[in-house]
Write a protein that holds these residues in place. Structure first.
Motif, PDB file in Angstrom:
ATOM      1  N   LYS A  51     -42.586  32.850  13.950  1.00  0.00           N
ATOM      2  CA  LYS A  51     -42.235  31.543  14.513  1.00  0.00           C
ATOM      3  C   LYS A  51     -42.973  30.394  13.828  1.00  0.00           C
ATOM      4  O   LYS A  51     -42.795  29.237  14.217  1.00  0.00           O
ATOM      5  N   SER A  52     -43.806  30.711  12.835  1.00  0.00           N
ATOM      6  CA  SER A  52     -44.614  29.683  12.157  1.00  0.00           C
ATOM      7  C   SER A  52     -45.402  28.871  13.182  1.00  0.00           C
ATOM      8  O   SER A  52     -45.351  27.640  13.213  1.00  0.00           O
ATOM      9  N   GLU A  53     -46.133  29.584  14.027  1.00  0.00           N
ATOM     10  CA  GLU A  53     -46.932  28.942  15.066  1.00  0.00           C
ATOM     11  C   GLU A  53     -48.335  29.521  15.091  1.00  0.00           C
ATOM     12  O   GLU A  53     -48.533  30.714  14.850  1.00  0.00           O
ATOM     13  N   GLY A  54     -49.283  28.663  15.397  1.00  0.00           N
ATOM     14  CA  GLY A  54     -50.651  29.101  15.604  1.00  0.00           C
ATOM     15  C   GLY A  54     -51.266  28.291  16.731  1.00  0.00           C
ATOM     16  O   GLY A  54     -51.142  27.061  16.761  1.00  0.00           O
ATOM     17  N   TRP A  55     -51.903  28.971  17.674  1.00  0.00           N
ATOM     18  CA  TRP A  55     -52.487  28.294  18.835  1.00  0.00           C
ATOM     19  C   TRP A  55     -53.924  28.762  19.023  1.00  0.00           C
ATOM     20  O   TRP A  55     -54.191  29.962  19.097  1.00  0.00           O
ATOM     21  N   PHE A  56     -54.829  27.810  19.096  1.00  0.00           N
ATOM     22  CA  PHE A  56     -56.218  28.146  19.380  1.00  0.00           C
ATOM     23  C   PHE A  56     -56.367  28.439  20.866  1.00  0.00           C
ATOM     24  O   PHE A  56     -55.933  27.661  21.715  1.00  0.00           O
ATOM     25  N   GLY A  57     -56.967  29.584  21.156  1.00  0.00           N
ATOM     26  CA  GLY A  57     -57.175  29.969  22.544  1.00  0.00           C
ATOM     27  C   GLY A  57     -58.434  29.338  23.120  1.00  0.00           C
ATOM     28  O   GLY A  57     -59.006  28.408  22.564  1.00  0.00           O
ATOM     29  N   GLY A  58     -58.868  29.883  24.240  1.00  0.00           N
ATOM     30  CA  GLY A  58     -60.068  29.344  24.879  1.00  0.00           C
ATOM     31  C   GLY A  58     -60.260  29.945  26.256  1.00  0.00           C
ATOM     32  O   GLY A  58     -59.589  30.915  26.637  1.00  0.00           O
ATOM     33  N   TYR A  59     -61.182  29.346  26.994  1.00  0.00           N
ATOM     34  CA  TYR A  59     -61.514  29.818  28.333  1.00  0.00           C
ATOM     35  C   TYR A  59     -61.303  28.702  29.350  1.00  0.00           C
ATOM     36  O   TYR A  59     -61.446  27.518  29.033  1.00  0.00           O
ATOM     37  N   SER A  60     -60.994  29.109  30.558  1.00  0.00           N
ATOM     38  CA  SER A  60     -60.926  28.154  31.658  1.00  0.00           C
ATOM     39  C   SER A  60     -62.333  27.898  32.185  1.00  0.00           C
ATOM     40  O   SER A  60     -63.318  28.483  31.712  1.00  0.00           O
ATOM     41  N   GLN A  61     -62.425  27.049  33.184  1.00  0.00           N
ATOM     42  CA  GLN A  61     -63.690  26.851  33.869  1.00  0.00           C
ATOM     43  C   GLN A  61     -64.067  28.122  34.632  1.00  0.00           C
ATOM     44  O   GLN A  61     -63.212  28.944  34.946  1.00  0.00           O
ATOM     45  N   VAL A  62     -65.353  28.280  34.920  1.00  0.00           N
ATOM     46  CA  VAL A  62     -65.840  29.419  35.704  1.00  0.00           C
ATOM     47  C   VAL A  62     -65.923  28.994  37.169  1.00  0.00           C
ATOM     48  O   VAL A  62     -66.480  27.940  37.483  1.00  0.00           O
TER      49      VAL A  62
END
Length: 414
Positions: A301-312
């Motif tokens: 899909k020619s896509e890249g997404w940086f992930g991460g974390y929610s608040q604790v």
């Protein structure tokens, strides 16, 4: 005699009619038609030729002999046997030739002599591209150097091997003017910090005839948003963790830890669609939660997404209990039984209470094992009395549950 004169005149007219008007002598065709770039700016194509001096010339750009004239330049008599044609006036992505003849706007007076054929193929980026998302915001993109193959006009005088230059660029929205990430070069690699929150990256290729931009690569941040309850009763509508993310689908991971100093562990992991997720906490105990979304790289899909974390969020889970009388109506002096069920299956000491009319009074404690217990009382006073169980705080598998009360249940004595 008159008849002879008439015949003679008629014969003269016939002779005159059959005699062709002498045509103007054709000029010789120009010779040695050459093409080259005027200079290193590659803004003009220089065309030169040789003819018998001082004659006007017609210079035509065409696809081949006999085809339509795509461009015409006239050189007046006495002018130089050369002309510079702006490169931008040639039909793009074509195979052409330049023909020179002696002539003016009124027509040609010599055959045309053509230059060597040449192409005007614009540069195109290679389809071979790979990218990597590194760390929290770094994008690494590499592509293959590529030049259009001109099989019809190989090694023509205007070819400039290695002239393709690449410009990495991005846009924040469709239709925006691209923002350059560097100067045009023959380089085939770039590393850059991803513009937030989402951008469309591409590589524009350009040569002396122009160029194209490659397929957009969507780079963005997953935009993880989570709603984590601070308090919920087990198996209630509030015992859920929900949220949204930007990609069309994502593998979302629910993590937990038993205390602020203990390690995180995975509670659940699931592929969610439609940019939203939901985890049911069920009857799990009190602990800290966060949601993790891994970095996504999708070549198809020619896509890249940086992930991460929610608040604790530290979520306190409250146990739930229910009880009722086996026989809600009994005679005076009878024994009444009130089974108790607690979720989850805790082992504790519950307290049976009754309403006196002004306050809740303790009737007695009831042992609970694996979430099951039963209170037993003997009633002597007629009337209608409300009862309930108090469920003290307890733990299961190392996870605590907050104290709770069951809903009231009524016993009628007659």
């Amino acid at each position: 005699m008159k008849k002879s004169v008439l015949l003679a005149v008629s014969a003269g007219l016939v002779a005159a009619a059959l005699t062709a008007t002498p045509a103007a002598a054709a000029d010789p065709a120009p010779k040695n038609v050459k093409i080259s770039w005027k200079d290193n700016t590659v803004q003009f194509v220089h065309v030169s030729w040789d003819d018998d001096g001082g004659l006007p010339n017609k210079v035509v750009t065409r696809r081949e002999a006999g085809s339509a004239e795509l461009g015409v330049v006239y050189v007046p008599a006495g002018g130089p046997d050369a002309v510079d044609i702006p490169a931008g006036t040639f039909s793009a992505d074509s195979e052409l030739e330049i023909a020179v003849s002696v002539g003016t706007e009124g027509g040609e007076t010599s055959p045309a002599t053509a230059s060597p054929r040449f192409d005007t193929y614009r540069a195109r980026p290679s389809d071979e591209r790979k990218f990597t998302l590194a760390g929290d915001a770094t994008v690494l993109v590499e592509w293959k150097y590529y030049e259009v193959t001109d099989t019809g006009t190989p090694n023509d005088p205007l070819d400039r091997p290695g002239s393709t230059l690449y410009t990495p660029q991005y846009r924040l929205h469709e239709g925006d003017k691209p923002v350059s990430l560097g100067e045009p070069s023959v380089g085939t690699f770039i590393g850059f910090g991803a513009p937030v929150p989402r951008s469309l990256f591409s590589v524009a290729a350009r040569n002396e005839w122009g160029g194209y931009a490659g397929v957009d690569l969507t780079i963005g941040y997953a935009g993880l948003k989570a709603v984590i309850p601070a308090w919920a009763q087990v198996n209630s509508p509030q015992a859920k963790i929900t949220g949204t993310f930007e990609p069309a689908q994502a593998q979302v991971v629910l993590q937990a830890r038993n205390s602020a100093s203990s390690p995180w562990y995975v509670v659940a992991s699931k592929l969610f669609q439609n940019r939203q997720f939901e985890f049911d906490l069920g009857a799990s105990g009190s602990r800290q939660y966060r949601v993790a979304l891994p970095t996504i790289r999708d070549d198809a899909k020619s896509e890249g997404w940086f992930g991460g974390y929610s608040q604790v969020v530290a979520t306190t889970m409250q146990q739930a209990g229910r009880a009722s009388w086996v026989q809600p109506v009994v005679q005076r002096g009878a024994t009444a039984k009130a089974p108790l069920i607690i979720t989850p299956g805790l082992t504790s000491k519950a307290v049976l209470q009754r309403w006196t009319g002004t306050t809740w009074a303790t009737v007695g404690s009831v042992s609970v094992a694996n979430g099951r217990g039963e209170g037993v009382i003997r009633v002597t006073t007629p009337g209608r009395v409300a009862y309930r169980y108090y469920l003290p705080a307890a733990s299961l598998n190392g996870l605590p549950y907050a104290a709770a009360y069951t809903p009231n249940f009524v016993l009628t004595t007659v």
